[in-house]
Scaffold this motif. Structure first.
Motif, PDB file in Angstrom:
ATOM      1  N   LEU A 105       0.816  -1.210   0.000  1.00 15.12           N
ATOM      2  CA  LEU A 105       0.000   0.000   0.000  1.00 15.12           C
ATOM      3  C   LEU A 105       0.847   1.255   0.000  1.00 15.12           C
ATOM      4  N   GLU A 106       1.966   1.167   0.649  1.00 15.39           N
ATOM      5  CA  GLU A 106       2.814   2.343   0.777  1.00 15.39           C
ATOM      6  C   GLU A 106       3.118   2.933  -0.590  1.00 15.39           C
ATOM      7  N   ASN A 107       3.362   2.039  -1.530  1.00 16.32           N
ATOM      8  CA  ASN A 107       3.691   2.520  -2.857  1.00 16.32           C
ATOM      9  C   ASN A 107       2.475   2.619  -3.740  1.00 16.32           C
ATOM     10  N   GLU A 108       1.335   2.300  -3.180  1.00 21.55           N
ATOM     11  CA  GLU A 108       0.190   2.235  -4.055  1.00 21.55           C
ATOM     12  C   GLU A 108      -0.848   3.302  -3.814  1.00 21.55           C
ATOM     13  N   ILE A 109      -1.052   3.626  -2.544  1.00 21.78           N
ATOM     14  CA  ILE A 109      -2.084   4.617  -2.284  1.00 21.78           C
ATOM     15  C   ILE A 109      -1.523   6.004  -2.537  1.00 21.78           C
ATOM     16  N   ARG A 110      -2.172   6.743  -3.375  1.00 24.75           N
ATOM     17  CA  ARG A 110      -1.693   8.076  -3.750  1.00 24.75           C
ATOM     18  C   ARG A 110      -2.615   9.131  -3.183  1.00 24.75           C
ATOM     19  N   THR A 111      -2.025  10.208  -2.907  1.00 25.36           N
ATOM     20  CA  THR A 111      -2.822  11.316  -2.425  1.00 25.36           C
ATOM     21  C   THR A 111      -3.298  12.130  -3.601  1.00 25.36           C
ATOM     22  N   GLN A 112      -4.529  12.483  -3.527  1.00 27.24           N
ATOM     23  CA  GLN A 112      -5.107  13.277  -4.584  1.00 27.24           C
ATOM     24  C   GLN A 112      -5.514  14.593  -3.962  1.00 27.24           C
ATOM     25  N   GLN A 113      -4.941  15.649  -4.395  1.00 24.68           N
ATOM     26  CA  GLN A 113      -5.308  16.915  -3.816  1.00 24.68           C
ATOM     27  C   GLN A 113      -5.321  17.936  -4.923  1.00 24.68           C
ATOM     28  N   HIS A 114      -6.218  18.828  -4.798  1.00 32.26           N
ATOM     29  CA  HIS A 114      -6.445  19.727  -5.895  1.00 32.26           C
ATOM     30  C   HIS A 114      -5.893  21.072  -5.491  1.00 32.26           C
ATOM     31  N   GLN A 115      -4.969  21.473  -6.276  1.00 27.80           N
ATOM     32  CA  GLN A 115      -4.252  22.688  -5.939  1.00 27.80           C
ATOM     33  C   GLN A 115      -4.996  23.905  -6.446  1.00 27.80           C
TER      34      GLN A 115
ATOM     35  N   LEU B 251     -19.022  27.459 -12.370  1.00 30.63           N
ATOM     36  CA  LEU B 251     -18.729  26.106 -12.842  1.00 30.63           C
ATOM     37  C   LEU B 251     -17.303  25.787 -12.403  1.00 30.63           C
ATOM     38  N   HIS B 252     -17.139  24.662 -11.763  1.00 33.11           N
ATOM     39  CA  HIS B 252     -15.810  24.277 -11.272  1.00 33.11           C
ATOM     40  C   HIS B 252     -15.579  22.824 -11.683  1.00 33.11           C
ATOM     41  N   ARG B 253     -14.620  22.644 -12.579  1.00 32.71           N
ATOM     42  CA  ARG B 253     -14.418  21.285 -13.081  1.00 32.71           C
ATOM     43  C   ARG B 253     -12.962  20.889 -12.875  1.00 32.71           C
ATOM     44  N   THR B 254     -12.772  19.725 -12.280  1.00 32.77           N
ATOM     45  CA  THR B 254     -11.421  19.203 -12.087  1.00 32.77           C
ATOM     46  C   THR B 254     -11.346  17.863 -12.811  1.00 32.77           C
TER      47      THR B 254
ATOM     48  N   LEU C  45     -10.857  10.890 -13.936  1.00 27.17           N
ATOM     49  CA  LEU C  45     -11.903  11.219 -12.975  1.00 27.17           C
ATOM     50  C   LEU C  45     -12.221  12.699 -13.121  1.00 27.17           C
ATOM     51  N   THR C  46     -13.497  12.968 -13.389  1.00 27.00           N
ATOM     52  CA  THR C  46     -13.928  14.358 -13.492  1.00 27.00           C
ATOM     53  C   THR C  46     -14.827  14.684 -12.311  1.00 27.00           C
ATOM     54  N   VAL C  47     -14.542  15.798 -11.670  1.00 27.90           N
ATOM     55  CA  VAL C  47     -15.399  16.275 -10.579  1.00 27.90           C
ATOM     56  C   VAL C  47     -15.904  17.638 -11.014  1.00 27.90           C
ATOM     57  N   GLU C  48     -17.220  17.746 -11.118  1.00 33.78           N
ATOM     58  CA  GLU C  48     -17.761  18.986 -11.654  1.00 33.78           C
ATOM     59  C   GLU C  48     -18.859  19.517 -10.753  1.00 33.78           C
ATOM     60  N   SER C  49     -18.733  20.777 -10.360  1.00 30.56           N
ATOM     61  CA  SER C  49     -19.799  21.369  -9.549  1.00 30.56           C
ATOM     62  C   SER C  49     -20.323  22.612 -10.254  1.00 30.56           C
ATOM     63  N   ARG C  50     -21.619  22.827 -10.141  1.00 30.51           N
ATOM     64  CA  ARG C  50     -22.253  24.038 -10.667  1.00 30.51           C
ATOM     65  C   ARG C  50     -23.075  24.629  -9.550  1.00 30.51           C
TER      66      ARG C  50
ATOM     67  N   GLY D 167      -3.048   3.036  -7.295  1.00 33.73           N
ATOM     68  CA  GLY D 167      -2.569   3.027  -8.663  1.00 33.73           C
ATOM     69  C   GLY D 167      -1.270   3.767  -8.772  1.00 33.73           C
ATOM     70  N   PRO D 168      -0.748   3.842  -9.987  1.00 32.93           N
ATOM     71  CA  PRO D 168       0.550   4.475 -10.185  1.00 32.93           C
ATOM     72  C   PRO D 168       0.501   5.973  -9.911  1.00 32.93           C
ATOM     73  N   GLU D 169       1.670   6.501  -9.645  1.00 30.98           N
ATOM     74  CA  GLU D 169       1.743   7.874  -9.186  1.00 30.98           C
ATOM     75  C   GLU D 169       1.473   8.878 -10.297  1.00 30.98           C
ATOM     76  N   SER D 170       1.923   8.546 -11.506  1.00 31.33           N
ATOM     77  CA  SER D 170       1.868   9.561 -12.558  1.00 31.33           C
ATOM     78  C   SER D 170       0.426   9.910 -12.895  1.00 31.33           C
ATOM     79  N   ARG D 171       0.163  11.208 -12.927  1.00 27.50           N
ATOM     80  CA  ARG D 171      -1.213  11.661 -13.041  1.00 27.50           C
ATOM     81  C   ARG D 171      -1.181  13.120 -13.475  1.00 27.50           C
ATOM     82  N   GLU D 172      -2.189  13.498 -14.207  1.00 31.64           N
ATOM     83  CA  GLU D 172      -2.276  14.907 -14.568  1.00 31.64           C
ATOM     84  C   GLU D 172      -3.579  15.468 -14.054  1.00 31.64           C
ATOM     85  N   MET D 173      -3.582  16.783 -13.837  1.00 26.79           N
ATOM     86  CA  MET D 173      -4.797  17.378 -13.326  1.00 26.79           C
ATOM     87  C   MET D 173      -5.059  18.675 -14.072  1.00 26.79           C
ATOM     88  N   LYS D 174      -6.305  18.865 -14.433  1.00 30.71           N
ATOM     89  CA  LYS D 174      -6.698  20.130 -15.060  1.00 30.71           C
ATOM     90  C   LYS D 174      -7.861  20.709 -14.277  1.00 30.71           C
TER      91      LYS D 174
END
Lengths: 346, 291, 480
Positions: A323-333, B6-9, B72-77, B266-273
């Motif tokens: 889990l240590e390497n699997e659970i990722r934090t998701q935070q919206h900047q 409108l707020h969409r992530t 994953l899309t999170v959208e609020s209006r 899941g894997p770390e690599s991820r993008e966010m808009k």
């Protein structure tokens, strides 16, 4: 039963069986050297090379050792912790799995495994290995037998027990096929040599690594013949280390776990195992040699792998994840997207 | 003022991820100067929401997406009616001595402490006394700190991270609105003025004179004037909060109020808009659907 | 062995009065033990130790890579509590747990106790384990602490005092049960004659307590025990209790949350879970809410709890009550919520964050015991009379830097109990007592508890990690 527990029991048993089989193989190969006269260095090298090949670890071996010698190869297969299949690695993993289910297995089982583990990592083990390798490998085998005996006599024969049986028999079938396959390679160059002195020694050794010599002679009274040895180790219905016997056990355990009657299947694992078993049930040595022994054994190993991964998917689907390497934090900047903001007024 | 938001992530992942559990603080608050008329929250893949009020009475929506997904899309209006928040009367004084009481007050105590991303330690205090050498009136001091923050720090998108601590911002001398808010909070707290973090949106007409922080979610802070209440100050734009500001959530610092937060496997690599649109929605005019 | 040479040395001794006479409730034990030779005694002791080791009744010592397992030393001379004393303890602890539960409910709801000025707001808001996330949340059946271990001591006059409350994941109960089994084996036939109350119903009481909080009053709920895993120091206890209750012991990775419901992963697929007896601290329960780096928890668990789909014991946020600063206020809580005086008083306590107290503490450090507000297990503690100058100076700095984090108490000379040293000789050693309180459909207190003993001569620290041992605790039906 919890998937994690079933998974640990399966692997616990598999790793112990693996350690035992590795001990058998190394032991027999050491003894074989004694049977040969006038072995030059090159021959010895070939002899060990094939063994490394049987465990698919040629690259790793070459990276760790200069050349295959009796000492380097047996060290590699016994103590080398870099080698995932060495006896030490197998026992460490078996113990690690046992620790995870410490509350499920009996104290005696744990103590026996722990004792073996502590022994192979001790200085005393190395000493004995140098002075009396046969005694050393016998201790490993005995340890495994004691563990299995304890399992049979003190562990409830419930679902968990079936997973232990599954691990043991899949591993054993796989190893028997590999032992046969390796020797097949050595003997391949000239089929005409069949029946020669070297040949007899080689095939006797195979029987010995499966503790099958006496059993074999019960069935085939006289000579050791490759044909018959292969038949015995692949198709014997009642010799406990034959591939067919192991596959029968695998199939039976799978059915007992799910409660599926014979000749039916309720999941992928049962389908694969049923198929493999009927293949073995309806094969003769003529068919096997006609399709090529090596190809045939290769196919069996693939089927066993398939059964293993189907068991995984059916019963342990959620792996013991890191889990240590699997659970990722998701935070919206905040302000993440401000690339194109026009410069602000003052 | 009637405003629509409108707020969409959108998160996109290299490989499928599972077991995504998230909290969203996206619903505009209801309070005397703001009504949230409608609020609609959706995700893709779809999920069901549960909601609870957190310690600061912000609305938190919780949702999970367990099955494998690559995006994953999170959208609020939301549709919000804002009114100009009242300002303290011109002639009212807020002497510093009155702050002593706040220190033991249930409503103020924790807005005076160092928190995860804000420190009211020596570094903050030094800058604060540089800006307000002889504090006497709380309101005056707060304004001076806001002005000082605005002038001392460079507004610079992408110069900091979501977890950047205020002390780091003090060293860098630049940041985004989150950092400006943290700095003003830290400076205020170091002088004993209770200060809290507000996340929300800011409406502004595009073109020259546009304000900072309008194309994404915005952040500012509120300081407590003893005996009067909380006053909103926006250090990023150096102005008092007015009816163009929509409050969504408040807390001790950013950590209490991220718009979305959660974990996944899941894997770390991820993008966010992130996309934010704040528009005027005059009640008498037909508004074109957005998005 | 317990002959005339035994000296009480001016301490309150559990077994002997100051004049050397045996207290009435120890007389039967004295008779029985007098009939034993030293050899017999030693033999029994060795047999008991060996059985503990064989059974794996051990705890793991931290800071050791291999995870060394040691047995918790066991002393063969039992501690005996007569009925009249036990009744006091029982009433006192019941009163206390009821007040603590009312307190927790209050601070997570109306906060009357703050608003009415009994506890200043900052103490609650700054409590390390105060869970803002659970403000306004209604826990199942309004019970916060289901399982509590409250540590009691006796001072030099024999008065029982509360030393601390453990309302998060108190451990040690498995030792109580195993100690009793060992004693019964060592002294068969003696228990009935001695009139000792049994403790064996603990596991079924615990299970009943856990079932009581099942979501929606479900009839036949699935209860599991959530352990941090094999490397936890109390793993043995987790296995022990799970086995005794006949419930599954699970790790975080065995559980998944789907649509705010908790399931365990089994070979038959996902099976629903209703109640979780968690032996994992709040911080680690759910990485999506608490510590992001927790690898032991279950993402989504808190949401399921909030949705009322699963119950947790203990509830979240009970750690506030373990805070030693909050401990100071427990007598005030009892007064505030119940209108009663505490039946078992606290130890006098000074709060470093109160100016007047701070001055007193700093002026009297060499006489006081100073404790960190949120540490347990004997860590983060200064025992003034036994500390060196530099240790005292060190603590002075820490206290001044973070007054909220420290409390001080006068050094209590804990009661002593005859304890075997060097095999056969009995000497007085300091002891405490941790009874276990269950709060479900009613409050149940196991008649007994973990008596811990500081095995080092003169030591006041009874924790297992610091050289402590344990004794069987006998609560009698009568007073003799």
């Amino acid at each position: 039963m919890l998937s994690r527990v079933a998974d640990s029991l399966f692997w616990l048993s598999r790793y112990i069986e693996r350690a035992e089989n590795t001990a058998r193989i190394v032991d027999v190969n050491l003894q074989m050297l004694l049977d040969f006269q006038r072995m030059d260095d090159e021959k010895i090298k070939d002899h060990w090379q094939s063994l490394i090949k049987s465990v698919d670890e040629e690259e790793l071996f070459d990276a760790l050792y200069k050349k295959p010698t009796s000492e380097s190869v047996t060290e590699f297969l016994t103590f080398q912790s870099e080698n995932p299949d060495s006896i030490v690695s197998s026992l460490s993993r078996a113990r690690e799995n046992a620790r995870m289910v410490r509350d499920q297995i009996s104290t005696e089982m744990w103590e026996e495994l722990n004792r073996m583990y502590l022994f192979v990592r001790s200085k005393q083990a190395r000493k004995q290995w140098k002075s009396d390798p046969y005694g050393f490998y016998k201790l490993i085998r005995d340890g495994s037998h004691l563990f299995q005996g304890l399992t049979d006599s003190v562990y409830p024969h419930d679902e968990g027990w079936e997973f232990i049986q599954l691990g043991r028999h899949i591993e054993r079938a796989d190893k028997t096929s590999r032992i046969l396959d390796v020797k097949y390679h050595i003997l391949l160059p000239s089929v005409r040599d069949v029946g020669g002195a070297v040949d007899v020694v080689q095939w006797s050794a195979i029987l010995r690594s499966c503790s099958a010599q006496e059993a074999y002679h019960h069935v085939y009274v006289n000579s050791v013949e490759p044909w018959k040895v292969a038949e015995f180790l692949i198709l014997s219905e009642d010799f406990p280390r034959s591939i067919r016997f192991c596959c029968q056990r695998v199939d039976a355990s799978l059915r007992r776990i799910s409660g599926t009657p014979e000749h039916e299947f309720s999941n992928e694992a049962e389908k694969c195992s049923g198929r493999l078993l009927s293949n073995l049930n309806y094969s003769s040595m003529d068919d096997i040699f006609a399709s090529g022994l090596h190809e045939y054994l290769d196919g069996i190993q693939r089927d066993l792998n398939r059964i293993g991964s189907a068991i995984f998917k059916t019963y342990f689907f959620y792996p013991a994840t890191d889990l240590e390497n699997e659970i990722r934090t998701q935070q919206h900047q905040q302000q993440q997207t401000r690339d194109h903001t026009s410069p602000a007024t003052s | 003022m009637r405003l629509s938001v409108l707020h969409r992530t959108v998160y996109t992942y290299r490989q499928p991820v599972t077991d995504s559990v998230n909290e969203a603080r996206l619903r505009p608050l209801d309070h005397p100067f703001q009504d949230c008329l409608t609020f609609d929250l959706r995700t893709d893949p779809p999920s069901t929401f549960s909601a609870y009020p957190d310690f600061y009475r912000n609305t938190v929506h919780v949702f999970e997406v367990a099955t494998p997904h690559r995006a994953l899309t999170v959208e609020s209006r939301s549709l919000v009616e804002t009114r100009p928040p009242p300002l303290p009367p011109d002639n009212q004084d807020f002497p510093f001595e009155q702050l002593k009481k706040s220190a033991w007050d249930l409503a103020c105590y924790e807005f005076l402490q160092s928190t995860e991303l804000v420190s009211c330690g020596i570094a903050a205090w030094r800058l604060a006394v540089d800006l307000v050498p002889k504090p006497s009136d709380v309101q005056e001091a707060a304004f001076a700190l806001m002005r000082g923050t605005y002038r001392t720090f460079e507004y610079c998108p992408h110069s900091t991270q979501v977890h950047t601590h205020m002390d780091e911002v003090l060293r860098l001398r630049r940041g985004v609105c989150q950092d400006f808010a943290h700095v003003l909070i830290g400076l205020s707290r170091s002088l004993g003025i209770p200060a809290r973090y507000v996340s929300g949106y800011l409406f502004t007409q595009p073109g020259p004179g546009a304000l900072r922080g309008t194309e994404a979610s915005h952040a500012w802070c509120e300081v407590h004037l003893p005996g009067w209440g909380w006053l909103g100050l926006d250090p990023t734009n150096n102005q008092v909060v007015d009816e163009r500001y929509i409050r969504v959530a408040l807390g001790r610092d950013y950590h209490d109020v991220p718009p979305t937060r959660g974990t996944y496997r899941g894997p770390e690599s991820r993008e966010m808009k992130v996309e934010v649109e704040v528009r005027s929605a005059a009640p008498d005019r037909n508004q074109k659907p957005m998005g | 062995m317990l002959s005339g040479r035994y000296a009480t040395e001016g301490f309150f001794d559990e077994m002997f009065m100051a004049d050397g006479q045996v207290r009435p409730h120890y007389r039967r034990l004295m008779e029985r033990f007098s009939n034993l030779s030293a050899e017999e005694f030693l033999q029994k002791k060795q047999a008991v130790d060996a059985s503990f080791l064989r059974l794996g009744i051990t705890f793991t010592v931290y800071g050791d890579e291999e995870g060394t397992e040691r047995i918790f030393p066991f002393d063969l001379i039992p501690r005996i509590i007569p009925d009249k004393e036990w009744r006091l303890i029982d009433e006192g602890l019941t009163q206390r747990i009821i007040a603590l539960n009312m307190f927790l409910h209050d601070i997570y709801h109306d906060q009357r106790i703050i608003k009415e000025g009994v506890i200043p707001a900052p103490y609650i808001l700054s409590a390390k384990h105060f869970r803002r996330e659970f403000m306004g949340f209604n826990v199942p059946r309004d019970i916060y602490i289901h399982i509590c271990g409250t540590d009691l001591i006796r001072d030099d006059s024999g008065r029982y005092l509360v030393l601390e409350d453990n309302g998060r994941c108190p451990s040690g109960v498995s030792y109580v049960l195993e100690n009793r089994v060992a004693m019964k084996r060592a002294f068969p036939n003696f228990f009935e004659a001695a009139g000792v109350r049994p403790v064996d119903s603990y596991s079924s009481d615990l299970l009943q307590t856990l079932r009581h909080i099942a979501p929606g009053g479900k009839e036949d709920p699935t209860v599991v025990l959530l352990t941090p895993g094999v490397y936890n120091s109390a793993y043995f206890e987790h296995c022990f209790l799970a086995r005794q209750m006949g419930i599954e012991i699970v790790e975080g990775r065995d559980l998944v949350v789907r649509d705010a419901k908790v399931y365990m992963r089994t070979t038959r697929g996902l099976e629903p879970v209703d109640v979780i007896y968690r032996r994992l601290d709040d911080d680690f329960l759910d990485p999506s809410v608490f510590r992001r780096d927790s690898v032991l928890g279950v993402p989504g668990l808190i949401n399921a709890y909030r949705a009322g789909q699963v119950s947790l014991a203990n509830s979240i946020g009970t750690g506030v009550a373990d805070d030693k600063v909050i401990y100071y206020f427990v007598p005030k809580m009892i007064k505030f919520y119940l209108g009663q005086d505490p039946i078992i008083p606290n130890v006098d306590t000074y709060l470093a964050s109160e100016e007047k107290d701070l001055k007193y503490i700093l002026d009297h450090l060499p006489e006081l015991v100073v404790k960190a507000a949120n540490e347990s297990g004997g860590y983060g503690m200064l025992i003034g009379p036994k500390a060196s100058r530099s240790e005292i100076a060190d603590f002075r700095k820490k206290i001044v830097a973070e007054p909220r984090n420290f409390i001080a108490q006068p050094t209590i000379s804990l009661s002593r109990h005859p304890t075997l040293v060097d095999g056969v000789k009995a000497e007085g050693r300091h002891i405490d007592l941790r009874p276990f309180i269950l709060h479900g459909d009613k409050v149940r207190i196991m008649p007994g508890g973990l008596t811990r003993v500081a095995l080092r001569k003169g030591s006041l620290v009874v924790n297992s990690s610091q050289g402590g041992g344990s004794k069987d605790t006998w609560v009698l039906y009568g007073d003799e």
